[in-house]
Structures are given as structure tokens and as C-alpha cells.
Design a protein around this motif. Structure first.
Motif, mmCIF file in Angstrom:
data_model
loop_
_atom_site.group_PDB
_atom_site.id
_atom_site.type_symbol
_atom_site.label_atom_id
_atom_site.label_comp_id
_atom_site.label_asym_id
_atom_site.label_seq_id
_atom_site.Cartn_x
_atom_site.Cartn_y
_atom_site.Cartn_z
ATOM 1 N N VAL A 138 -4.043 6.673 0.946
ATOM 2 C CA VAL A 138 -4.724 6.876 2.220
ATOM 3 C C VAL A 138 -6.045 6.125 2.242
ATOM 4 O O VAL A 138 -6.380 5.436 3.212
ATOM 5 N N ASP A 139 -6.798 6.236 1.159
ATOM 6 C CA ASP A 139 -8.109 5.592 1.091
ATOM 7 C C ASP A 139 -7.987 4.241 0.410
ATOM 8 O O ASP A 139 -7.738 4.158 -0.797
ATOM 9 N N ARG A 140 -8.152 3.194 1.189
ATOM 10 C CA ARG A 140 -8.106 1.845 0.634
ATOM 11 C C ARG A 140 -9.380 1.599 -0.162
ATOM 12 O O ARG A 140 -10.477 1.865 0.297
ATOM 13 N N ASP A 154 15.546 16.666 4.081
ATOM 14 C CA ASP A 154 15.827 17.929 4.755
ATOM 15 C C ASP A 154 16.062 19.040 3.742
ATOM 16 O O ASP A 154 15.854 20.227 4.045
ATOM 17 N N GLU A 155 16.489 18.690 2.538
ATOM 18 C CA GLU A 155 16.725 19.675 1.495
ATOM 19 C C GLU A 155 15.432 20.110 0.807
ATOM 20 O O GLU A 155 15.455 21.000 -0.050
ATOM 21 N N SER A 156 14.309 19.478 1.162
ATOM 22 C CA SER A 156 12.996 19.838 0.606
ATOM 23 C C SER A 156 13.004 19.829 -0.921
ATOM 24 O O SER A 156 12.456 20.737 -1.572
ATOM 25 N N ASN A 157 13.609 18.790 -1.495
ATOM 26 C CA ASN A 157 13.695 18.689 -2.946
ATOM 27 C C ASN A 157 12.313 18.410 -3.546
ATOM 28 O O ASN A 157 11.645 17.450 -3.173
ATOM 29 N N THR A 158 11.898 19.242 -4.488
ATOM 30 C CA THR A 158 10.558 19.130 -5.060
ATOM 31 C C THR A 158 10.373 17.825 -5.821
ATOM 32 O O THR A 158 9.318 17.180 -5.740
ATOM 33 N N ARG A 159 11.387 17.407 -6.574
ATOM 34 C CA ARG A 159 11.256 16.172 -7.349
ATOM 35 C C ARG A 159 11.157 14.960 -6.445
ATOM 36 O O ARG A 159 10.431 14.003 -6.725
ATOM 37 N N VAL A 160 11.890 14.972 -5.336
ATOM 38 C CA VAL A 160 11.788 13.869 -4.387
ATOM 39 C C VAL A 160 10.363 13.773 -3.860
ATOM 40 O O VAL A 160 9.765 12.688 -3.816
ATOM 41 N N ARG A 161 9.805 14.911 -3.464
ATOM 42 C CA ARG A 161 8.435 14.914 -2.954
ATOM 43 C C ARG A 161 7.461 14.387 -4.006
ATOM 44 O O ARG A 161 6.576 13.583 -3.696
ATOM 45 N N THR A 162 7.608 14.834 -5.252
ATOM 46 C CA THR A 162 6.705 14.400 -6.310
ATOM 47 C C THR A 162 6.755 12.893 -6.510
ATOM 48 O O THR A 162 5.715 12.231 -6.644
ATOM 49 N N VAL A 163 7.969 12.351 -6.514
ATOM 50 C CA VAL A 163 8.121 10.902 -6.682
ATOM 51 C C VAL A 163 7.454 10.149 -5.537
ATOM 52 O O VAL A 163 6.730 9.165 -5.747
ATOM 53 N N VAL A 164 7.684 10.609 -4.303
ATOM 54 C CA VAL A 164 7.113 9.921 -3.144
ATOM 55 C C VAL A 164 5.587 10.006 -3.161
ATOM 56 O O VAL A 164 4.895 9.002 -2.938
ATOM 57 N N VAL A 165 5.055 11.171 -3.441
ATOM 58 C CA VAL A 165 3.605 11.344 -3.453
ATOM 59 C C VAL A 165 2.966 10.464 -4.523
ATOM 60 O O VAL A 165 1.955 9.797 -4.274
ATOM 61 N N ASP A 166 3.554 10.440 -5.715
ATOM 62 C CA ASP A 166 3.010 9.606 -6.792
ATOM 63 C C ASP A 166 3.074 8.123 -6.419
ATOM 64 O O ASP A 166 2.136 7.360 -6.683
ATOM 65 N N TRP A 167 4.184 7.724 -5.830
ATOM 66 C CA TRP A 167 4.351 6.319 -5.442
ATOM 67 C C TRP A 167 3.330 5.926 -4.375
ATOM 68 O O TRP A 167 2.711 4.855 -4.457
ATOM 69 N N LEU A 168 3.142 6.773 -3.386
ATOM 70 C CA LEU A 168 2.165 6.481 -2.344
ATOM 71 C C LEU A 168 0.762 6.361 -2.930
ATOM 72 O O LEU A 168 -0.016 5.478 -2.539
ATOM 73 N N GLY A 169 0.430 7.245 -3.863
ATOM 74 C CA GLY A 169 -0.884 7.189 -4.480
ATOM 75 C C GLY A 169 -1.133 5.895 -5.213
ATOM 76 O O GLY A 169 -2.273 5.407 -5.283
ATOM 77 N N ARG A 170 -0.076 5.315 -5.733
ATOM 78 C CA ARG A 170 -0.222 4.058 -6.484
ATOM 79 C C ARG A 170 -0.193 2.843 -5.567
ATOM 80 O O ARG A 170 -0.982 1.915 -5.725
ATOM 81 N N PHE A 171 0.745 2.819 -4.617
ATOM 82 C CA PHE A 171 0.989 1.598 -3.863
ATOM 83 C C PHE A 171 0.473 1.604 -2.420
ATOM 84 O O PHE A 171 0.282 0.546 -1.833
ATOM 85 N N PHE A 172 0.246 2.803 -1.849
ATOM 86 C CA PHE A 172 -0.162 2.857 -0.449
ATOM 87 C C PHE A 172 -1.031 4.091 -0.212
ATOM 88 O O PHE A 172 -0.690 4.971 0.568
#
Length: 309
Positions: A288-290, A268-286
Motif C-alpha cells: 500500500v505504501d510505496r 469464496d471458501e475463505s481459505n486461511t492459507r490462500v489469504r496468507t499467501v496473497v497478503v505476503d505477496w502484496l507486501g513484497r510486490f505491491f
């Protein structure tokens, strides 16, 4: 595009919303996330809507819903029993998997606080969950409450409240209602994050169910499906050691990130570093394009890191 979805869980009608990402082609399927709300909240909370927006922008389908007793769902208002919320989440998994736009074997869970504990536990008992993102979650209710009611007197008052609730139920047959802040203290400066319609009183059985709930007992079952644990390094609501303890009990692949400049409601705080970590993690482990030939994770595959950030 969003559409409302009513679905059944233990005979109750629950209210959910499926959101499809822009650019979805006819007949195309996408991986999905079910985003779980926090304690006594609902699907309109900032800690739900902002992750939904982020995930949708990344190309995932998302599903958000009101747990029983919350928001627009049926059930006794405020009666939040942890194992029943797990049942609701498993019912949501079945619904999302049946949607024609969703890859049925690629459905992740993202939850904050109470929703994070439910997400971890659900993945620990249901292998259909493809990955988990836990923000400010907890794994051991008793130890969590000891940390939240930090002085001996405060913790004694909390235990006395549980005992009084049992006495009241035995004497009257009715549940004793207690304030949400007597269950989970929240500093005044963070209470603005509570969405309109959040529940303010609960039957004491809700507190007892949280006390007894131990997601850390099943977190090890998630591997080899990926797990991302996020927590404030100084969380004003849920002790940081809760995510650290779950990390120690989890199998690979697992990641833990601690953030110094945000607090309990980090999405809810829209923390930029949190978003960056999540986006990078998703790109590696989950992603969109399998990749061609890639299948859902199977037990026995291991990879991952711990990253206090």
C-alpha cells in the motif's frame, strides 16, 4: 465508503462500485485493485466480495463491476465474448485511474476463473495494469475445454455443440442458446457458489470465444510487472495445468501457488492459507505504501519465485 459508478464501454453503460478503505485522509491517494467476476456471474459474487473485503482491510481502494451482459450492466444478457470483456476491463482501468483517491499508476487486477483469464490477458495488452492476481484461471481455451470435457465422447459432444451453433446461426440468423454446464461442467457440490442472478444459458458464441481465447499468448508481456498465480492442486472446474502453463510462459517476477485443501472457488471458501499467501505477496510486490523514490515497475527488472504450496 462505497459509491456507485456508471461508465461506458463500447457505447454500453456498465455498473461498478468503488470502495475506499477506512482511514483515507482528505487528498490522500491509495493503490487500487479491480476485482473481476467469473463466468456469467456478477459483482456480488463471493469470489468478488471476499477479495474486496480483504483488500480493503489491507488499505487498497477496490473497484468491482458487472461485465456487459451481466448483472446491472447493459448488453445482450449472457453474450460473453472474451475480447469484449477485455475491453470492459480496460474501460474500468480508465475510470479507476480518474478517481481522485486512487494512484493512477498503481492499479492491479484480481480475477477468479473466467475473470482471471481476462485479468491476465488485459495486463498482457495494457501496460497500465500494475500487477495481476489470478485465481483458478486459464490461458488456453482449447486445451482447457479438453480437460473439462475429459473423455473422448464428452469432448466430441462439446465440439458438436459448437458446430451445431454455427449451423443454427447460418440457418436462422439467431444464436443457439446452451446451458452453462454444457460449456463448463461444475460438480453438484460446487454449484452453491454460484451467486443469485448468475446466468444459466448463453449463446454458443460465448463458448466459441472461450475456445479461441489464449491469455497464455500474452502472459509474457506482463513482466516486469508482478504476477501471482493461484490454483487448487486438484481443481474440479479448471484444470490445474492451465496456471502451470501460464507460469512457464510468464516472465519475472512471477509466483505460482498450488493449494491442496481448497477447490475452484478458493476466495469464496475463505481459505486461511490462500489469504496468507496473497497478503505476503502484496507486501513484497505491491505494498500500500510505496517507498520513497519508488516508481512503477519498468521492463528489465527481474525477481520472483515459484512456490507450489
Amino acid at each position: 465508503m462505497e459509491r456507485s459508478v456508471r461508465f461506458q464501454s463500447d457505447g454500453l453503460s456498465l455498473s461498478g462500485i468503488l470502495r475506499l478503505p477506512d482511514g483515507l485522509r482528505p487528498g490522500e491517494r491509495r493503490p487500487a485493485f479491480i476485482v473481476l467476476h467469473g463466468f456469467g456471474s456478477n459483482k456480488k459474487a463471493g469470489n468478488v466480495l471476499k477479495p474486496v473485503q480483504m483488500l480493503s482491510e489491507l488499505g487498497y481502494a477496490t473497484f468491482r463491476f458487472d461485465m456487459r451482459g451481466c448483472g446491472e450492466s447493459e448488453g445482450e444478457r449472457g453474450r460473453l465474448i472474451c475480447t469484449e470483456q477485455v475491453s470492459d476491463t480496460r474501460a474500468a482501468l480508465s475510470v479507476v485511474a480518474s478517481q481522485p483517491e486512487v494512484e493512477a499508476d498503481r492499479i492491479g487486477l484480481l480475477g477468479s476463473s473466467f475473470g482471471a483469464a481476462v485479468a491476465v490477458y488485459t495486463a498482457g495488452v495494457d501496460e497500465r495494469v500494475a500487477c495481476v492476481v489470478s485465481s483458478g484461471g486459464w490461458g488456453n481455451g482449447e486445451r482447457k475445454f479438453r480437460g473439462q470435457h475429459a473423455t473422448p465422447d464428452a469432448y466430441a459432444r462439446f465440439l458438436a455443440m459448437l458446430q451445431e451453433g454455427r449451423r443454427h446461426k447460418e440457418a436462422t440468423g439467431e444464436s443457439l442458446r446452451v446451458s452453462r454446464y454444457d460449456i463448463v461442467p461444475i460438480p453438484d457440490h460446487l454449484r452453491g457458489h454460484l451467486i443469485e442472478g448468475s446466468i444459466l444459458t448463453f449463446p454458443v458464441e460465448t463458448a466459441q470465444s472461450m475456445f479461441d481465447f489464449r491469455a497464455e499468448d500474452v502472459v509474457g508481456n506482463i513482466a516486469p510487472r508482478p504476477l501471482l498465480l493461484l490454483h487448487s492442486s486438484e481443481d474440479s472446474v479448471t484444470p490445474t495445468e492451465q496456471s502451470m502453463a501460464m507460469y512457464e510462459r510468464a516472465g519475472q517476477p512471477k509466483d505460482l501457488h498450488l493449494f491442496a485443501e481448497t477447490d475452484h472457488f478458493m476466495f469464496d471458501e475463505s481459505n486461511t492459507r490462500v489469504r496468507t499467501v496473497v497478503v505476503d505477496w502484496l507486501g513484497r510486490f505491491f505494498p500500500v505504501d510505496r517507498k520513497e523514490g519508488q516508481s512503477a515497475p519498468r521492463r528489465g527488472l527481474h525477481a520472483g519465485t515459484a512456490n507450489p504450496a
